[in-house]
Enzyme design. Sequence first.
Site, PDB file in Angstrom:
ATOM      1  N   CYS A 116       0.821  -1.226   0.000  1.00  0.00           N
ATOM      2  CA  CYS A 116       0.000   0.000   0.000  1.00  0.00           C
ATOM      3  C   CYS A 116       0.848   1.267   0.000  1.00  0.00           C
ATOM      4  O   CYS A 116       0.375   2.330  -0.408  1.00  0.00           O
ATOM      5  CB  CYS A 116      -0.922   0.001   1.218  1.00  0.00           C
ATOM      6  SG  CYS A 116      -1.947  -1.479   1.245  1.00  0.00           S
ATOM      7  N   HIS A 263      -4.301   6.605   1.398  1.00  0.00           N
ATOM      8  CA  HIS A 263      -4.447   5.303   0.746  1.00  0.00           C
ATOM      9  C   HIS A 263      -5.817   4.767   1.103  1.00  0.00           C
ATOM     10  O   HIS A 263      -6.246   4.834   2.258  1.00  0.00           O
ATOM     11  CB  HIS A 263      -3.343   4.363   1.214  1.00  0.00           C
ATOM     12  CG  HIS A 263      -3.672   2.927   0.989  1.00  0.00           C
ATOM     13  ND1 HIS A 263      -3.902   2.428  -0.264  1.00  0.00           N
ATOM     14  CD2 HIS A 263      -3.837   1.893   1.847  1.00  0.00           C
ATOM     15  CE1 HIS A 263      -4.197   1.145  -0.171  1.00  0.00           C
ATOM     16  NE2 HIS A 263      -4.165   0.795   1.109  1.00  0.00           N
ATOM     17  N   ASN A 293      -9.957  -1.509  -2.204  1.00  0.00           N
ATOM     18  CA  ASN A 293      -8.545  -1.209  -1.946  1.00  0.00           C
ATOM     19  C   ASN A 293      -7.720  -1.720  -3.131  1.00  0.00           C
ATOM     20  O   ASN A 293      -7.646  -2.926  -3.353  1.00  0.00           O
ATOM     21  CB  ASN A 293      -8.139  -1.903  -0.637  1.00  0.00           C
ATOM     22  CG  ASN A 293      -6.682  -1.683  -0.264  1.00  0.00           C
ATOM     23  OD1 ASN A 293      -5.885  -1.202  -1.074  1.00  0.00           O
ATOM     24  ND2 ASN A 293      -6.332  -2.058   0.956  1.00  0.00           N
TER      25      ASN A 293
HETATM   26  O1  UT7 Z   1      -4.405  -1.783   2.747  1.00  0.00           O
HETATM   27  C1  UT7 Z   1      -3.936  -2.880   3.463  1.00  0.00           C
HETATM   28  C2  UT7 Z   1      -4.162  -2.697   4.869  1.00  0.00           C
HETATM   29  N1  UT7 Z   1      -5.399  -3.329   5.268  1.00  0.00           N
HETATM   30  C3  UT7 Z   1      -6.207  -2.699   6.062  1.00  0.00           C
HETATM   31  O2  UT7 Z   1      -5.977  -1.560   6.406  1.00  0.00           O
HETATM   32  C4  UT7 Z   1      -7.394  -3.449   6.584  1.00  0.00           C
HETATM   33  C5  UT7 Z   1      -7.663  -3.033   7.998  1.00  0.00           C
HETATM   34  N2  UT7 Z   1      -8.750  -3.781   8.590  1.00  0.00           N
HETATM   35  C6  UT7 Z   1     -10.047  -3.588   8.215  1.00  0.00           C
HETATM   36  O3  UT7 Z   1     -10.331  -2.797   7.335  1.00  0.00           O
HETATM   37  C7  UT7 Z   1     -11.103  -4.320   8.971  1.00  0.00           C
HETATM   38  O4  UT7 Z   1     -10.514  -4.982  10.069  1.00  0.00           O
HETATM   39  C8  UT7 Z   1     -11.891  -5.350   8.107  1.00  0.00           C
HETATM   40  C9  UT7 Z   1     -12.781  -4.605   7.130  1.00  0.00           C
HETATM   41  C10 UT7 Z   1     -10.947  -6.238   7.350  1.00  0.00           C
HETATM   42  C11 UT7 Z   1     -12.792  -6.192   9.010  1.00  0.00           C
HETATM   43  O5  UT7 Z   1     -13.674  -5.347   9.731  1.00  0.00           O
HETATM   44  P1  UT7 Z   1     -13.816  -5.502  11.318  1.00  0.00           P
HETATM   45  O6  UT7 Z   1     -14.819  -4.506  11.736  1.00  0.00           O
HETATM   46  O7  UT7 Z   1     -12.442  -5.385  11.921  1.00  0.00           O
HETATM   47  O8  UT7 Z   1     -14.417  -6.946  11.464  1.00  0.00           O
HETATM   48  P2  UT7 Z   1     -13.842  -8.182  12.269  1.00  0.00           P
HETATM   49  O9  UT7 Z   1     -12.662  -8.746  11.546  1.00  0.00           O
HETATM   50  O10 UT7 Z   1     -13.681  -7.810  13.667  1.00  0.00           O
HETATM   51  O11 UT7 Z   1     -15.023  -9.205  12.122  1.00  0.00           O
HETATM   52  C12 UT7 Z   1     -16.305  -8.954  12.718  1.00  0.00           C
HETATM   53  C13 UT7 Z   1     -17.250 -10.050  12.324  1.00  0.00           C
HETATM   54  C14 UT7 Z   1     -16.694 -11.454  12.529  1.00  0.00           C
HETATM   55  O12 UT7 Z   1     -17.745 -12.281  12.986  1.00  0.00           O
HETATM   56  P3  UT7 Z   1     -17.895 -12.623  14.530  1.00  0.00           P
HETATM   57  O13 UT7 Z   1     -16.622 -13.288  14.930  1.00  0.00           O
HETATM   58  O14 UT7 Z   1     -18.115 -11.310  15.219  1.00  0.00           O
HETATM   59  O15 UT7 Z   1     -19.096 -13.505  14.543  1.00  0.00           O
HETATM   60  C15 UT7 Z   1     -16.292 -11.879  11.135  1.00  0.00           C
HETATM   61  O16 UT7 Z   1     -16.316 -13.263  10.972  1.00  0.00           O
HETATM   62  O17 UT7 Z   1     -17.571  -9.960  10.936  1.00  0.00           O
HETATM   63  C16 UT7 Z   1     -17.331 -11.216  10.299  1.00  0.00           C
HETATM   64  N3  UT7 Z   1     -16.909 -10.968   8.928  1.00  0.00           N
HETATM   65  C17 UT7 Z   1     -17.779 -10.815   7.914  1.00  0.00           C
HETATM   66  N4  UT7 Z   1     -19.113 -10.878   7.844  1.00  0.00           N
HETATM   67  C18 UT7 Z   1     -19.711 -10.668   6.648  1.00  0.00           C
HETATM   68  C19 UT7 Z   1     -15.656 -10.818   8.452  1.00  0.00           C
HETATM   69  N5  UT7 Z   1     -15.694 -10.577   7.130  1.00  0.00           N
HETATM   70  C20 UT7 Z   1     -16.994 -10.568   6.769  1.00  0.00           C
HETATM   71  C21 UT7 Z   1     -17.663 -10.377   5.544  1.00  0.00           C
HETATM   72  N6  UT7 Z   1     -19.004 -10.432   5.538  1.00  0.00           N
HETATM   73  N7  UT7 Z   1     -17.011 -10.117   4.391  1.00  0.00           N
END
Ligand code: UT7
Length: 336
Positions: A116, A263, A293
Amino acid sequence: MSEAMNSRILGLGHYVPERVVTNAEMTRLMDTSDEWIRQRTGIEERHFISADTGPSDLALPAAEDALRAAGVKASELDLIMLATLSPDIDFPSSAALLQRRLGVSGMPAMDVRNQCSGFLYMLATADAFIRSGGARYVLIAGAEVHSTGLDLTTVGREVAVIFGDGAGAAVLGPEPDTRRGILSTHLHSEGKYAEKLMVEVPNSRSRPRVTPEMLSGPGSRLWPRMEGRYVFKHAVTRFPEVIHEALAANGCTVGDLDLLIPHQANLRISQLVAMGLELPEEKVFNNIQRYGNTTAASIPIALHEAQLAGRVRPGSLVCLAAFGAGFTWASALVRW
Ligand code: UT7
């Protein structure tokens, strides 16, 4: 001693593949929802290649546009760089493939592998070459084909929904007025966090570099793995830090900024960063809604769109900032 000078972005271009993949289409591939994707990331759609397209193919039209806008011929380039985490092939570089597609040869061409932050690492390198007199015109292109490297099933959903394909490019040249152009660049890396966001396979530690075990089963090591929350937390700390670093290096404050182009990793990250800096919404450019992204391509695509929308004009003070895998993070302060 030669006179001090700056470098300047002379022209920009971007290109995304035609195929638009909406959140609704993602729900047909995996257990996810439009609501979850919008709420957690801001993304509404992304572009995926159709078939047999590499980042150098996406970079070509972006580079041609940037050259045209700069009024520079490809044969006049002294250096070609291409940042990607999804190179066309293992080697030679995608930059060399782009050079071939541009129909030129002789000048150096090299890939930058900084995810990135790749565009800003190239910007800093191009700036150093131009300031030192080592190059007059430099092409930098960020290009990614993520779609072929994503696990488009429920197992990979956390990563799969956030990435898209695309390319952006800039042509840089000398700027005699040291109050204009690239004012400063700031690059950082912390390799101790490599495992927080990585693709492990293929890798040269193993012989052969890809084995059936590596590919089998859910969670194959071929797909990116990311500790999303961990990356998120670091991003919202590093972005403001590196933005303040760029402003302080130039005796500027947040109030002097006309536009921040972060970014495009997650709309929530951009919003939290803006809130922390007390930057009003209209001073932050976001287009993740339409592209997801695109890693090394995200800043040049956003910068070009901001310019086309009249939000980057002669005299504008623009801060570019990135954070991503490595971890790496970076910023640049630019007086347009
Ligand atoms: O450019 C490269 C650098 N990358 C980044 O900057 C990414 C940084 N991280 C993020 O943007 C976020 O952490 C994500 C968008 C990847 C994830 O969002 P989050 O709010 O941190 O969600 P989480 O990982 O804490 O997951 C919450 C819940 C989980 O379920 P439980 O355990 O609460 O039941 C996941 O399994 O959401 C679930 N989940 C989804 N549900 C529906 C994870 N991905 C998905 C999905 N659709 N695509």
